[in-house]
Motif scaffolding. Structure first.
Motif, PDB file in Angstrom:
ATOM      1  N   ASN A 401       0.807  -1.224   0.000  1.00 44.67           N
ATOM      2  CA  ASN A 401       0.000   0.000   0.000  1.00 44.67           C
ATOM      3  C   ASN A 401       0.839   1.273   0.000  1.00 44.67           C
ATOM      4  O   ASN A 401       0.327   2.361   0.234  1.00 44.67           O
ATOM      5  N   VAL A 402       2.141   1.137  -0.194  1.00 43.95           N
ATOM      6  CA  VAL A 402       3.020   2.308  -0.158  1.00 43.95           C
ATOM      7  C   VAL A 402       3.792   2.392  -1.468  1.00 43.95           C
ATOM      8  O   VAL A 402       4.323   1.391  -1.960  1.00 43.95           O
ATOM      9  N   GLY A 403       3.859   3.601  -2.017  1.00 38.50           N
ATOM     10  CA  GLY A 403       4.596   3.816  -3.249  1.00 38.50           C
ATOM     11  C   GLY A 403       5.727   4.802  -3.049  1.00 38.50           C
ATOM     12  O   GLY A 403       6.212   5.017  -1.922  1.00 38.50           O
ATOM     13  N   ASN A 404       6.134   5.427  -4.115  1.00 37.64           N
ATOM     14  CA  ASN A 404       7.231   6.383  -4.065  1.00 37.64           C
ATOM     15  C   ASN A 404       6.787   7.709  -3.455  1.00 37.64           C
ATOM     16  O   ASN A 404       5.594   7.966  -3.261  1.00 37.64           O
ATOM     17  N   ASP A 405       7.769   8.533  -3.147  1.00 40.26           N
ATOM     18  CA  ASP A 405       7.477   9.871  -2.629  1.00 40.26           C
ATOM     19  C   ASP A 405       7.014  10.784  -3.763  1.00 40.26           C
ATOM     20  O   ASP A 405       7.319  10.556  -4.941  1.00 40.26           O
ATOM     21  N   VAL A 406       6.272  11.814  -3.405  1.00 39.00           N
ATOM     22  CA  VAL A 406       5.911  12.868  -4.352  1.00 39.00           C
ATOM     23  C   VAL A 406       7.089  13.838  -4.434  1.00 39.00           C
ATOM     24  O   VAL A 406       7.653  14.219  -3.404  1.00 39.00           O
ATOM     25  N   ALA A 407       7.463  14.234  -5.649  1.00 43.23           N
ATOM     26  CA  ALA A 407       8.640  15.086  -5.820  1.00 43.23           C
ATOM     27  C   ALA A 407       8.288  16.318  -6.654  1.00 43.23           C
ATOM     28  O   ALA A 407       7.606  16.214  -7.677  1.00 43.23           O
ATOM     29  N   ILE A 408       8.757  17.470  -6.193  1.00 39.83           N
ATOM     30  CA  ILE A 408       8.564  18.715  -6.954  1.00 39.83           C
ATOM     31  C   ILE A 408       9.895  19.465  -7.007  1.00 39.83           C
ATOM     32  O   ILE A 408      10.555  19.662  -5.997  1.00 39.83           O
ATOM     33  N   GLY A 409      10.253  19.886  -8.207  1.00 38.20           N
ATOM     34  CA  GLY A 409      11.473  20.661  -8.388  1.00 38.20           C
ATOM     35  C   GLY A 409      11.173  22.144  -8.487  1.00 38.20           C
ATOM     36  O   GLY A 409      10.053  22.593  -8.238  1.00 38.20           O
ATOM     37  N   ALA A 410      12.169  22.911  -8.880  1.00 31.05           N
ATOM     38  CA  ALA A 410      12.032  24.367  -8.914  1.00 31.05           C
ATOM     39  C   ALA A 410      10.942  24.816  -9.874  1.00 31.05           C
ATOM     40  O   ALA A 410      10.152  25.718  -9.567  1.00 31.05           O
ATOM     41  N   ASN A 411      10.865  24.195 -11.060  1.00 28.78           N
ATOM     42  CA  ASN A 411       9.844  24.591 -12.030  1.00 28.78           C
ATOM     43  C   ASN A 411       8.438  24.287 -11.512  1.00 28.78           C
ATOM     44  O   ASN A 411       7.513  25.096 -11.663  1.00 28.78           O
ATOM     45  N   ALA A 412       8.285  23.100 -10.920  1.00 27.05           N
ATOM     46  CA  ALA A 412       6.977  22.718 -10.390  1.00 27.05           C
ATOM     47  C   ALA A 412       6.564  23.645  -9.252  1.00 27.05           C
ATOM     48  O   ALA A 412       5.404  24.071  -9.155  1.00 27.05           O
ATOM     49  N   ILE A 413       7.511  23.981  -8.376  1.00 29.15           N
ATOM     50  CA  ILE A 413       7.216  24.880  -7.256  1.00 29.15           C
ATOM     51  C   ILE A 413       6.793  26.251  -7.771  1.00 29.15           C
ATOM     52  O   ILE A 413       5.851  26.867  -7.256  1.00 29.15           O
ATOM     53  N   ALA A 414       7.454  26.726  -8.804  1.00 27.83           N
ATOM     54  CA  ALA A 414       7.105  28.027  -9.372  1.00 27.83           C
ATOM     55  C   ALA A 414       5.690  28.007  -9.946  1.00 27.83           C
ATOM     56  O   ALA A 414       4.921  28.963  -9.771  1.00 27.83           O
ATOM     57  N   LYS A 415       5.318  26.924 -10.631  1.00 30.21           N
ATOM     58  CA  LYS A 415       3.969  26.823 -11.197  1.00 30.21           C
ATOM     59  C   LYS A 415       2.911  26.744 -10.086  1.00 30.21           C
ATOM     60  O   LYS A 415       1.864  27.396 -10.157  1.00 30.21           O
ATOM     61  N   ILE A 416       3.196  25.929  -9.069  1.00 26.82           N
ATOM     62  CA  ILE A 416       2.238  25.777  -7.976  1.00 26.82           C
ATOM     63  C   ILE A 416       2.067  27.098  -7.230  1.00 26.82           C
ATOM     64  O   ILE A 416       0.944  27.538  -6.953  1.00 26.82           O
ATOM     65  N   THR A 417       3.169  27.751  -6.915  1.00 22.97           N
ATOM     66  CA  THR A 417       3.112  29.024  -6.188  1.00 22.97           C
ATOM     67  C   THR A 417       2.403  30.089  -7.012  1.00 22.97           C
ATOM     68  O   THR A 417       1.583  30.853  -6.487  1.00 22.97           O
ATOM     69  N   GLY A 418       2.699  30.144  -8.301  1.00 23.53           N
ATOM     70  CA  GLY A 418       2.034  31.110  -9.158  1.00 23.53           C
ATOM     71  C   GLY A 418       0.541  30.866  -9.232  1.00 23.53           C
ATOM     72  O   GLY A 418      -0.260  31.814  -9.256  1.00 23.53           O
ATOM     73  N   HIS A 419       0.163  29.606  -9.269  1.00 21.19           N
ATOM     74  CA  HIS A 419      -1.259  29.249  -9.303  1.00 21.19           C
ATOM     75  C   HIS A 419      -1.946  29.658  -8.004  1.00 21.19           C
ATOM     76  O   HIS A 419      -3.058  30.208  -8.019  1.00 21.19           O
ATOM     77  N   VAL A 420      -1.302  29.405  -6.880  1.00 19.25           N
ATOM     78  CA  VAL A 420      -1.852  29.805  -5.583  1.00 19.25           C
ATOM     79  C   VAL A 420      -2.025  31.325  -5.535  1.00 19.25           C
ATOM     80  O   VAL A 420      -3.070  31.830  -5.099  1.00 19.25           O
ATOM     81  N   ALA A 421      -1.016  32.051  -5.981  1.00 24.06           N
ATOM     82  CA  ALA A 421      -1.084  33.516  -5.956  1.00 24.06           C
ATOM     83  C   ALA A 421      -2.243  34.024  -6.805  1.00 24.06           C
ATOM     84  O   ALA A 421      -2.956  34.962  -6.420  1.00 24.06           O
TER      85      ALA A 421
END
Length: 712
Positions: A401-421
């Motif tokens: 029932n356990v898989g890999n970790d979720v991973a976010i790099g600099a580009n992904a963080i920028a997209k997520i943060t921009g979307h939140v803003a």
């Protein structure tokens, strides 16, 4: 598992089990959440075939966010069982399972072919059976609660704890056994004591298998609804593509997820919010990233970097394990924005408010589980987004029932943060107001009350123009009972979009609104009653009067349209105080933001009052000066006459509490100095921002014209 155990007994459809009471309903169509899904993943090596396929299976394409989805809610009830074998996590009669949670089967899409075939056989065998209702059941009988994976927080909260709602509300008063062999985690009794303190001392935990002559169990009625009612056929999902371009430059899709929940799950959420309603929540965040820093698996790689980028927007880290059950519920109940990696920490989203926005960060191994948290978002009616990220780990398939970790790099963080803003500044969707349970019939339900009104009035005015003082005064002079729908949205049914509702001048709390429904509240009024509808910050003109209250009312359906206005300087003084107070409460004491908000409002003010400059103005709009209304009793009497009313209470009344009450007085207090009340701007002289905008009165052409005409 022996083949016989693939069959089960449907509670209420056989001699072995009977319903304690005949249900008033099996299922209802409800209003759910708005769901979106998009991707920030950069490695599509494994995603293209698996994750996209799973999202295709679980979601439906929606051309645009035109409203929340329709979902199904199944009723629940107490069941009387005869000679039932209770054991670890399950109940049996004659070695057949007693199914008490069909909703779990409905949500599960990975049923094996043989199990699915047995589902069909079982339903076919019970399709024509009469509903069995027990007579004179002893509510002191022992109650057994099926422990659905209580060692997993999500399953405990969504499948086990909701059973206590039925026990609590049915009046069952016998001993309660939670059927599990192992020592439960601390949160099990923690949440039971927090939300059901009257039941906690009666609970014991035991998975010992034994037969009980008579007992009570809890069941939902999903299967009964399928055999004794008509449920809409599930919609077939359409083909989707994560590679289509999102309008915001993100790779994305708009999705509609078909799901359901039990009435117990919804009631559990309500009980939780009620339990923390009076709790001091100031130490808890309103915007937070759920941290998995203490988790052993399913971590978020890049969590610290994401949090660093979210902090400027008021986000904090939230570790559920560091908080009591009530603190967890309280944090989610007041949450404005939640970002979280896939995991049990998002379970408490069910306690969120409708205005909350949640983002789940997941990876391709977990996208199929998005349905679980979307289902909880449906309970809360909040908006929910699933963001597909990359993964970090060596396991191509999940193990135990356990898989890999979720991973976010600099580009992904920028997209997520921009979307939140962008959501924080522009909004994700309209603020969906209280709605009737059945979205399909909501307009027809509203139209059923049309024709019972003695009079209908519409009110228009800028915020802080004295709207509610004047509306309350009109209510006191109606001579009939009244229904007031406050701050409705233009060109939508006022019965769907109001923010507050009053019966006969009394504000009706939202829990009562939800319980009674709009038709139930209207039924409390003695017809013919008077209907009052307000539209805030919306300028009425002869051209748009006919369409503002569509599709329920045409413009000709209203006896009067009232435009409430206030002289520019007095309105400006009150509005600046309002904006300043709100920003301070949010910890954003920013002069730049204050100026920006006031500038937008001044623009709306001139647009709102521009029709008053038109010569030979239509008599369909009655302008009311709040300044004159405050100080001139004869002016008030003249307005009442224009409205077709006789003066019964021509006093100013008490200050209303809408929008936090007066900017200068406590709501509910009487106004003893009308002259000073009409000269609020004297209290703001010397204030830099006030003085700056006050100068517009001598320079802006519209404001100059309004002033010359005696309006501003």
């Amino acid at each position: 598992m022996p083949s016989t155990m693939l069959n089960w007994i449907s509670p209420g459809l056989g001699d072995e089990t009977q319903l304690v009471q005949e249900p008033k309903w099996f299922w209802k169509e409800k209003i759910g959440s708005i769901v979106d899904a998009w991707s920030v993943a950069e490695d599509f090596t494994h995603i293209s075939d698996q994750a996209i396929s799973r999202l295709n299976e679980l979601t439906q394409n929606s051309a645009k966010h035109d409203g929340p989805r329709k979902v199904i809610e199944f009723n629940c009830g107490l069941v009387f069982a005869h000679k039932i074998q209770v054991g670890n996590r399950s109940f049996r009669i004659n070695e057949k399972l007693v199914s008490i949670d069909y909703n779990r089967l409905l949500a599960a899409r990975e049923l094996k072919d043989e199990f699915a075939r047995q589902v069909g056989l079982s339903r076919a065998a019970t399709a024509n059976k009469e509903l069995a209702i027990a007579a004179d059941v002893d509510l002191a009988l022992p109650v057994y609660v099926q422990a659905r994976e209580i060692h997993y927080f999500f399953h405990f909260m969504t499948e086990t704890l909701p059973q206590f709602v039925t026990i609590h509300e049915s009046g069952a008063n016998g001993p309660i056994t939670l059927c599990d062999l192992n020592d439960p985690p601390g949160y099990v009794m923690g949440f039971i004591r927090a939300l059901f303190p009257d039941l906690a001392d009666r609970v014991t935990i035991s998975g010992r298998r034994h037969e009980v002559e008579h007992a009570l169990i809890v069941a939902d009625f999903e299967d009964l609804a399928r055999t004794h009612g008509t449920i809409p056929a599930p919609r077939l999902p359409q083909k989707l593509s994560l590679r289509s371009q999102h309008p915001d430059g993100l790779i994305g899709i708009s999705t509609m997820f078909s799901n359901s929940h039990s009435a117990n799950l919804r009631r559990l959420a309500e009980i939780g919010r009620e339990a923390v309603a009076e709790m001091d929540k100031r130490h808890l965040p309103k915007r937070f990233l759920i941290s998995r820093s203490k988790a052993k698996q399913r971590k978020l790689i890049g969590e610290d970097d994401l949090l660093a980028q979210l902090r400027p927007y008021g986000f904090e880290a939230f570790i559920a394990e560091d908080h009591t059950p009530l603190e967890q519920i309280a944090a989610f109940s007041q949450a404005e924005f939640i970002v979280a990696p896939h995991g049990a920490g998002m379970t408490n989203i069910m306690f969120a408010s409708e205005s909350c926005h949640a983002i789940e960060l997941t990876q391709r191994q977990y996208v199929g589980r998005a349905r679980h948290f979307i289902r909880l978002a449906d309970v809360a009616r909040c908006s929910y987004e699933v963001v597909l990220c990359d993964e970090a780990g060596e396991n191509y398939e999940m193990k135990a029932n356990v898989g890999n970790d979720v991973a976010i790099g600099a580009n992904a963080i920028a997209k997520i943060t921009g979307h939140v803003a962008k959501i924080l500044t522009e909004g994700f969707r309209p603020s969906w107001r209280l709605r009737t349970d059945n979205e399909v019939d909501r307009v027809n339900a509203a139209r059923q009350v049309v024709g019972q009104e003695a009079r209908r009035y519409r009110f228009f005015g800028m915020q802080r123009s004295g709207n509610h003082a004047i509306i309350n005064w009109v209510v006191r002079n109606l001579g009939t009972e009244s229904l007031f729908l406050n701050c409705c949205s233009a060109r939508k049914s006022p019965y769907e979009t109001f923010t507050q509702l009053e019966l006969n001048g009394e504000v009706i709390p939202k829990p009562r609104q939800i319980a009674a429904g709009i038709d139930g509240l209207v039924a409390e009024l003695e017809p013919p009653y008077s209907l009052l509808i307000s539209y805030e910050n919306h300028a009425p003109t002869d051209k748009n009067l006919d369409e503002i209250s569509m599709p329920v009312y045409a413009g000709s359906d209203f006896d009067s349209n009232v435009l409430i206005y206030r002289s520019y300087l007095n309105w400006l003084a009150s509005y600046i105080r309002l904006v300043r107070t709100r920003l301070q409460k949010k910890g954003r004491d920013s002069m730049v933001e204050e100026v920006a908000q006031v500038a937008r409002a001044v623009s709306q003010y001139t647009e709102m009052l521009a029709p008053l400059l038109v010569e030979n103005q239509s008599s369909s709009i009655i302008p009311v000066s709040y300044d004159k209304w405050c100080i001139d009793e004869h002016y008030r009497a003249q307005i009442l006459e224009q409205l077709g009313l006789s003066a019964q209470d021509n006093n100013l009344g008490t200050i209303q509490g809408y929008g936090g009450g007066s900017s200068f007085n406590e709501s509910g207090s009487a106004e003893n100095d009308p002259e000073r009340f009409a000269r609020r701007h004297d209290l703001m002289q010397g204030d830099m921002i006030f003085d700056m905008f006050a100068r517009l009165l001598d320079n802006d052409p519209v404001l100059v014209a309004l002033h010359d005409k005696g309006v501003a």
